[in-house]
Design a protein around this motif. Structure first.
Motif, mmCIF file in Angstrom:
data_model
loop_
_atom_site.group_PDB
_atom_site.id
_atom_site.type_symbol
_atom_site.label_atom_id
_atom_site.label_comp_id
_atom_site.label_asym_id
_atom_site.label_seq_id
_atom_site.Cartn_x
_atom_site.Cartn_y
_atom_site.Cartn_z
ATOM 1 N N SER A 206 0.848 -1.196 0.000
ATOM 2 C CA SER A 206 0.000 0.000 0.000
ATOM 3 C C SER A 206 0.876 1.237 0.000
ATOM 4 O O SER A 206 1.821 1.339 0.794
ATOM 5 C CB SER A 206 -0.881 -0.007 1.251
ATOM 6 O OG SER A 206 -1.463 1.262 1.420
ATOM 7 N N GLU A 207 0.537 2.203 -0.842
ATOM 8 C CA GLU A 207 1.365 3.405 -0.904
ATOM 9 C C GLU A 207 1.168 4.299 0.312
ATOM 10 O O GLU A 207 1.872 5.285 0.485
ATOM 11 C CB GLU A 207 1.122 4.181 -2.192
ATOM 12 C CG GLU A 207 -0.287 4.648 -2.401
ATOM 13 C CD GLU A 207 -0.434 5.361 -3.732
ATOM 14 O OE1 GLU A 207 0.425 6.182 -4.069
ATOM 15 O OE2 GLU A 207 -1.411 5.082 -4.433
ATOM 16 N N THR A 208 0.205 3.952 1.168
ATOM 17 C CA THR A 208 0.066 4.713 2.412
ATOM 18 C C THR A 208 1.182 4.371 3.392
ATOM 19 O O THR A 208 1.417 5.115 4.331
ATOM 20 C CB THR A 208 -1.277 4.431 3.101
ATOM 21 O OG1 THR A 208 -1.397 3.028 3.273
ATOM 22 C CG2 THR A 208 -2.424 4.945 2.292
ATOM 23 N N GLY B 113 5.641 4.607 2.423
ATOM 24 C CA GLY B 113 5.167 4.058 1.158
ATOM 25 C C GLY B 113 5.345 2.551 1.136
ATOM 26 O O GLY B 113 5.500 1.910 2.189
ATOM 27 N N ASN C 169 -0.661 3.420 7.712
ATOM 28 C CA ASN C 169 -0.729 4.839 8.034
ATOM 29 C C ASN C 169 -2.101 5.371 7.650
ATOM 30 O O ASN C 169 -2.530 5.219 6.506
ATOM 31 C CB ASN C 169 0.358 5.617 7.284
ATOM 32 C CG ASN C 169 1.740 5.288 7.795
ATOM 33 O OD1 ASN C 169 1.945 5.115 8.995
ATOM 34 N ND2 ASN C 169 2.704 5.175 6.894
ATOM 35 N N LYS D 281 -2.758 9.113 -1.324
ATOM 36 C CA LYS D 281 -2.691 7.993 -0.382
ATOM 37 C C LYS D 281 -3.973 7.811 0.419
ATOM 38 O O LYS D 281 -4.136 6.815 1.099
ATOM 39 C CB LYS D 281 -1.519 8.198 0.577
ATOM 40 C CG LYS D 281 -0.161 8.118 -0.097
ATOM 41 C CD LYS D 281 0.952 8.284 0.893
ATOM 42 C CE LYS D 281 2.304 8.141 0.204
ATOM 43 N NZ LYS D 281 3.420 8.296 1.149
ATOM 44 N N LEU E 257 -5.131 9.670 3.034
ATOM 45 C CA LEU E 257 -4.984 9.883 4.478
ATOM 46 C C LEU E 257 -6.233 10.583 5.018
ATOM 47 O O LEU E 257 -6.840 11.400 4.323
ATOM 48 C CB LEU E 257 -3.732 10.720 4.762
ATOM 49 C CG LEU E 257 -2.413 10.099 4.276
ATOM 50 C CD1 LEU E 257 -1.255 11.066 4.473
ATOM 51 C CD2 LEU E 257 -2.133 8.772 4.980
#
Lengths: 385, 304
Positions: free
Chosen positions: A256-258, A346, A384, B228, B230
């Motif tokens: 996951s790019e989070t 990331g 994240n 992303k 968030l």
């Protein structure tokens, strides 16, 4: 008289046989190409495609010889500037087209020395040798690329599947006819392709093991064995992960790019975690240098190594990122917040043989009550948010 | 040993990416997909959340499943786990399997059935499903530390009320832009403030638009904002920062334009401001010209 006539007939017959055999022996040098095929990068109607023709020439190409490839009329369309820059001529090192290694010939608009002339005109591709040759019984590869504007090679427009024959002929009269099928479907385009679409779901991986010496190995432990036994403590002497007491090895990753964070928390029911004795004594967790004589007792963890990653990077967070053994960071209890010991912003992936190594340190003081002290360290992988 | 907690109903708007078997990253330990779930529900709605687990190990793993309420604190920088799950969150859960044993390399489709009771207060709710390896609880003589590993799947649920704090409202608290000479990019930093009790995931586009006929370069350069995904948790602020990279031939006045979508109705927040692009090569060229002119002038003065 009759005998003479018979002899004459025999003589004529023998001459005829001899002459016939001579003619046959002359013609034996021209032969059908034993092995030939054409691979198209696309076989759909009206699409541009590169052609890779493979063939084995029984007689090769001598000095000054040539190869011509003729496409049928009203079929494939060559760009108006199609020329030698769009072509490749290669000679294999064997007759096996599947395994041969190919060496390209130098091409130009006209033949000169070892440079071959390569031309296109009216559906005929011609390769002409000056001083270079192709050895007999070698696989030859001709690639006709479809390049940019006016250098394209386009498949015929068809509404049903259609066969086209491409003719090959050399100066040695080696010849072949190669058939290709162009797929046509009036109701659809790109009928030679299947579109594939998929979603790769984000996932997280976490594997924790308890290993002595370090985490630069693939040693695995089962959860039931995941405990660090420090045995008896002696006042003022720190015990740290190493060759005697194991490290916590963490293999973690996410696509996951989070990114991901690895959280750590003591299971003690207080804000500041620690090792608790059955009689209520406490070895409190704190950020401290356990090797310092100024620190009586303590308990905490330190990132001994971030290991290596095959993707992305982990960052060791303060106060767990000291480079000095024994300089540990606090483990908060259940009433405090879990702390992120390492973070990635990331995609990241630990290598299985070089994992994150977490050093655990513990030290008692002379006032620490005699007892058995325990804690459960919770290690959690969390995306994240 | 399968435990079930009763209650009952189903779902609404799905934000997370679909689960896809076979896409789990593998190695050791356990893999879990998806990594987070964010949904909007109405009162009385029911849903089933699917989570795929994979035991990567060469041995069977017993996995305990726990629910932990958590909060994002310090303006979304840190996590805080509540000691016990909130009662309102437990009231969402119909069906809760709290223990699974996975054979080596076994996949498992874990289902969590939810129903939002009609009495639930409109708000954002957050909890995590914790998939924990269950090891030994044996305590040997002497001091020791047991190690417990878990993978968390955070679940953010919004139950919206009427317009106002229970519906979702996001504002731009501050915004700064600057041109970065060295990276030839426009850096921006935006502080978004969530004035509601909902979990909001702002997404959008940050653009640079040519603002003057005296400018050179592309008419528009787009960049995803918060790609992303968030979140901005209830009544908190979050800092978002990024850079928009430019090609070398861009210079002059551009307009930075930020368009953010959020919430159930795709509410829009926008901001525009000017930014001047002066690439480093232009400064060098001007510098060289100035030096040449300066030298020529000095040379002319000397000749006089």
């Amino acid at each position: 008289m009759i005998v003479l006539k018979k002899k004459l007939y025999r003589l004529v017959f023998l001459h005829f046989v001899l002459l016939s055999s001579l003619i046959f022996s002359i013609k034996v040098s021209a032969a059908p190409v034993e092995f030939a095929y054409n691979q198209l990068s696309r076989v759909s109607s009206s699409t541009t495609a590169s052609h890779s023709l493979y063939f084995v020439l029984p007689n090769g190409i001598p000095i000054g010889g040539n190869i011509s490839i003729t496409y049928p009329g009203s079929s494939f369309t060559f760009g108006s500037l199609y020329d030698y820059t769009d072509m490749v001529l290669e000679e294999g090192n064997s007759s096996n087209c599947s395994t041969a290694s190919f060496i390209p010939k130098t091409l130009a608009a006209s033949a000169s020395g070892t440079t071959w002339g390569a031309t296109y005109s009216s559906l005929v591709i011609t390769f002409t040798s000056d001083t270079d040759t192709i050895t007999a019984n070698r696989c030859v590869r001709v690639v006709l690329n479809s390049n940019g504007t006016n250098h394209t090679l386009t498949n015929p427009t068809v509404t049903t599947n259609t066969v086209y024959n491409i003719n090959l002929l050399t100066s040695e009269n080696d010849s072949a006819e190669v058939a290709v099928i162009i797929l046509g479907d009036a109701s659809a385009s790109n009928v030679d392709q299947i579109n594939i679409k998929l979603n790769v779901a984000p996932s997280i991986l976490l594997g924790v093991d308890v290993v002595t010496t370090d985490c630069n190995n693939t040693t695995q432990t089962t959860p039931i064995n995941q405990a660090i036994e420090f045995g008896n403590l002696f006042p003022g002497i720190a015990k740290l992960s190493g060759s005697q007491y194991p490290f916590i090895c963490i293999e973690a990753g996410t696509n996951s790019e989070t990114g991901i964070k690895i959280l750590i928390q003591s299971s003690r029911n207080n804000a500041v975690g620690g090792l608790v004795g059955s009689g209520g004594g406490l070895i409190a967790s704190a950020t401290n240098d356990l090797n310092s004589g100024l620190v009586d007792s303590g308990y905490g963890v330190r990132i001994s190594s971030l290991g290596t990653t095959s993707l992305g990077t982990f960052v060791a967070n303060s106060p767990y990122n000291s480079g000095v053994a024994g300089n540990v960071g606090i483990l908060n209890g259940l009433l405090g917040s879990p702390t992120a010991i390492v973070t990635s912003t990331g995609v990241v992936r630990s290598n299985s043989n070089a994992r994150i190594a977490l050093e655990v340190g513990i030290k008692s003081s002379i006032t620490t009550q005699q007892d058995t002290y325990t804690d459960t360290i919770n290690i959690t992988a969390f995306t994240n948010l | 040993m399968v435990g079930f907690v009763s209650i009952g109903i189903i779902s609404a708007q799905e934000i997370e990416e679909p689960i896809s078997e076979g896409n789990l990253i593998t190695g050791n330990g356990i893999s879990v997909t998806p990594v987070k779930i964010q949904r909007n529900y109405s009162l009385g709605e029911s849903d089933t959340i699917d989570i795929t687990l994979l035991n990567n190990e060469e041995f069977p793993l017993t996995i305990g499943v726990n629910i932990k309420s958590f909060k994002l604190i310090n303006n979304n920088q840190n996590l805080f786990f509540e000691k016990y799950p909130e009662d309102s969150i437990l009231s969402f859960i119909n069906n809760f399997e709290n223990r699974i044993t996975l054979e080596p390399k076994q996949r498992y489709n874990y289902k969590l059935n939810l129903t939002i009771p009609n009495t639930t207060l409109p708000a954002g709710y957050s909890f995590a499903l914790m998939f924990e390896s269950i090891g030994s609880n044996t305590v040997e003589e002497g001091s020791n530390a047991l190690i417990k590993q878990s993978v968390a799947v955070p679940i953010l649920i919004n139950i919206a009320g009427v317009k106002g704090i229970t519906f979702g409202e996001l504002t731009i608290d501050s915004i700064e832009t600057s041109y970065n000479l060295l990276s030839n990019s426009v850096y921006y930093q935006v502080v978004l403030k969530n004035n509601s009790n909902q979990y909001l995931t702002p997404i959008g586009i940050a653009s640079l638009l040519k603002n003057s006929s005296a400018s050179f370069g592309p008419d528009k350069v787009d960049s995803n904002f918060n790609r992303k995904g968030l979140v901005v948790s209830p009544f908190s602020s979050r800092v978002f920062s990024s850079e928009i990279y430019l090609n070398q031939l861009t210079f002059g006045e551009y307009q930075f334009s930020l368009n953010i979508l959020y919430g159930l109705e795709n509410n829009v927040v926008t901001n525009n401001q000017s930014v001047f692009i002066i690439p480093i090569y232009l400064i060098i060229i001007i510098g060289v010209i100035v030096i040449i002119i300066f030298k020529k002038v000095r040379k002319g003065n000397n000749e006089k």
